[in-house]
Write an enzyme that holds these catalytic residues in place. Structure first.
Site, mmCIF file in Angstrom:
data_model
loop_
_atom_site.group_PDB
_atom_site.id
_atom_site.type_symbol
_atom_site.label_atom_id
_atom_site.label_comp_id
_atom_site.label_asym_id
_atom_site.label_seq_id
_atom_site.Cartn_x
_atom_site.Cartn_y
_atom_site.Cartn_z
ATOM 1 N N CYS A 2 -0.659 6.226 6.819
ATOM 2 C CA CYS A 2 -0.752 7.672 7.003
ATOM 3 C C CYS A 2 0.600 8.321 6.725
ATOM 4 O O CYS A 2 1.579 7.659 6.401
ATOM 5 C CB CYS A 2 -1.173 7.982 8.439
ATOM 6 N N LEU A 51 -4.950 8.057 6.281
ATOM 7 C CA LEU A 51 -5.661 7.171 5.383
ATOM 8 C C LEU A 51 -6.433 6.214 6.272
ATOM 9 O O LEU A 51 -5.848 5.373 6.956
ATOM 10 C CB LEU A 51 -4.689 6.400 4.481
ATOM 11 N N GLY A 380 3.401 -9.740 -2.743
ATOM 12 C CA GLY A 380 4.372 -10.807 -2.494
ATOM 13 C C GLY A 380 5.797 -10.341 -2.336
ATOM 14 O O GLY A 380 6.726 -11.156 -2.385
#
Length: 614
Positions: A2, A51, A380
């Site tokens: 968010c 989100l 990664g």
């Protein structure tokens, strides 16, 4: 994931400042496209853009709780990966949950344990917490600084936000940059706490900052510590493997589509392989993976000093090995230079991307493509800093230098974009002096282990510099480019348990069997031999000569504009020469650094209406 904002002022009634709060919150819409909310009190305003990832229906923010006749309000960005265990513990202590969100777990943890709550969180997060009982604001950032958080002190309080743009939306904040701020833009140092804009600061990773009527106080609730490593090689390998397995499994928790970013290198392959195994065990696989390259690379790829091979064959092999649903995103180099793409990148970063210029728009475009299928991705990032994957870990000249190892001969060219700047400006800023001061500060922080040999002590310093300075630039880049598309990227290699453990593994053991030997040993049963044997290859950069031509055209237009704000900062003769340079040759990223920096600087100064205090 968010976007959060807030405004606290102990000397005025803020309830009439809703329009300003809304303007600040609106700047975070890209970080939170699913929902918005505000919390208003006399001396505190909190804003939130959401989100939705966990508990899609119940995670509305800011989230509040009644305590002692007052409200405690939280605006939170990020994910807490151990929230299920914490929820069970808090429920056993008597807390009655209203939602299934990790946000409410954070709020309940604060009510139960006070400021010590952060020590119990495993995750990536940035948060602002207003306690109406004491009229206190807490700003907290995760241990490794995966999620950003900025603040600006006012005469009687503070403004804060996930990104500088949220703070700059408040008319109280001047749009100014001083010499130190410009040094941060131009040099690859990423000083913890520095925020480029005058008067603004960034919460340091693992730090809490408290504001009340008496002023402010900050402290670190976590930092790397030096501990003796007593485990043998097989135990160390097993521990690393199990820590990675646990953290990847934790980070797969979501109520939305999740994927991995797969280059075919060791780091992303380990994350994808572990994700595939965990999802298969849960019966929710297969994992979806995404790789990126350029359309021109299919016929025009040439091995160079930094990329000996393309990613695609390795990514395909790994995907087939673990049964992933693999997707290849191919980018057109022309889109990297497109004005709308570059404008979106600058809006997301708030500062000019001084290094790896084309990698910012290419990441932005990659994440835009990924977001069409997934809301969360695992990456990664940070494995090279943790396990010693970069060439400067293995270059005696870089290790022995009295500066940041990535800024030594042989490595510095990748971060040297100052070739078109006015020598007088560089001298006035004294970038070498600024760099030296920041380096001495960093080395002074490194924890000391009694009895450690000088070579091991030096490699501990090199590791610390990478984990607290270099990786911050990469995490910031990934956060801004992903969140500009409403995509949450998680980074398992930044799990603080793994970082603390590997930081204390002696260098000779960490490097056993060659570069990143410890990680390779931990990955032996997970990935194909070809991936284990593959040399370090960076994120792809375009080799299309057309991209360099587009940059020269953009700089030529700037030079033709006598009112262009970057002109006083440039060596105009060298800039004109760069524009006329032969565009037929393949141009590598470090060849384009001066062009990229000049253009980004101009767009930044103009777009943000900045004044330079030099």
């Amino acid at each position: 994931m968010c976007g959060i904002v807030g405004w606290v002022d102990f000397a005025r009634d803020l309830t009439n400042e809703v329009a300003t709060l809304n303007a600040m919150t609106a700047t975070m819409a890209c970080r939170g496209p699913d929902d918005s909310g505000t919390h208003r009190e006399r001396h505190a305003l909190l804003g939130h853009r959401r989100l939705a990832v966990i508990d899609l229906a119940g995670g509305h923010q800011p989230m509040t709780a009644e305590a002692g006749g007052h409200q405690v309000a939280l605006t939170f960005s990020g994910e807490v990966y151990n929230y299920v265990e914490l929820r069970a513990e808090l429920r056993a202590s008597g807390y009655r949950f209203r939602t299934h969100s990790d946000t409410e777990v954070v709020l309940a943890a604060y009510l139960r344990w006070g400021a010590d709550f952060a020590t119990r969180l495993n995750g990536m997060y940035a948060l602002g917490l207003w306690d109406g009982r004491t009229e206190t604001l807490l700003l907290v950032r995760d241990r490794m600084g995966v999620k950003p958080l900025y603040y600006f002190r006012t005469p009687h309080g503070v403004l804060f936000g996930s990104e500088p743009k949220a703070i700059l939306a408040n008319p109280m904040v001047p749009r100014r940059v001083d010499a130190a701020g410009l040094c941060e833009v131009l040099d690859m140092v990423k000083t913890p706490g520095a925020a480029v804009f005058s008067g603004m600061a960034e919460v340091i990773p693992g730090q809490m900052v408290r504001f009340d009527r008496n002023g402010s106080r900050s402290w670190r609730y976590w930092r790397l510590t030096a501990e003796p490593h007593t485990e043998d090689w097989p135990t160390t390998v097993s521990t690393v493997r199990e820590l990675l397995r646990d953290t990847v499994t934790r980070q797969l928790v979501a109520d939305v589509e999740i994927c991995t970013l797969l280059s075919g290198g060791l780091d992303s392959s380990v994350v994808t392989a572990l994700s595939a195994a965990a999802l298969a065990e849960q019966g929710t696989g297969p994992v979806r993976s995404f790789s990126v390259d350029f359309t021109s690379a299919a016929t025009g790829f040439e091995p160079d000093a930094v990329r000996a091979q393309q990613d695609a064959p390795f990514a395909r092999e790994l995907a087939a090995h673990v049964g992933a649903r693999h997707n290849e995103v191919l980018l057109d180099s022309a889109d990297l230079a497109a004005p709308d793409t570059r404008a979106a990148v600058l809006r997301a970063t708030d500062t000019p991307p001084a290094y790896w210029g084309d990698m910012w728009p290419s990441l932005y475009l990659l994440f835009r493509a990924v977001r069409q299928h997934s809301t969360v991705a695992l990456s990664g990032e940070a494995a090279d800093e943790l396990f010693g994957g970069y060439r400067w870990f293995h270059n005696p000249r870089a290790v022995g230098a009295s500066t940041f190892p990535w800024l030594t001969p042989g490595s510095e060219r990748y971060f040297g974009g100052l070739s078109l700047l006015d020598p007088g400006l560089i001298g006035k800023l004294d970038i070498p002096g600024y760099r030296a001061e920041r380096y001495q500060e960093a080395v002074a922080e490194v924890p000391v282990l009694a009895g450690e040999s000088l070579p091991e002590r030096r490699m501990r310093e090199i590791s610390y510099l990478n984990l607290t300075r270099f990786v911050q630039t990469l995490l910031d880049r990934k956060d801004r480019m992903s969140m500009a598309n409403g995509l949450e990227v998680r980074v398992p290699f930044c799990d603080h348990r793994l970082v603390q453990y590997v930081f204390n593994v002696p260098w000779q053991m960490k490097n056993r069997g060659g570069v990143k030997g410890l990680l390779r040993a931990a990955a032996e049963s997970l990935v194909p031999q070809s991936v284990l044997d593959r040399k370090k290859t960076p994120y792809p950069a375009t080799q299309d000569p057309g991209y360099a031509t587009a940059l020269r055209s953009a700089l030529a237009a700037i030079l033709d504009d006598l009112n262009a704000p970057v002109r006083p900062l440039l060596n105009l003769a060298r800039a004109e020469q760069a524009v006329r340079r032969d565009s037929g040759r393949v141009s590598l990223p470090y060849d384009r650094g001066g062009l990229e920096l000049a253009i980004w600087l101009n767009d930044w100064l103009a777009g943000y209406d900045l004044a330079l205090d030099l």
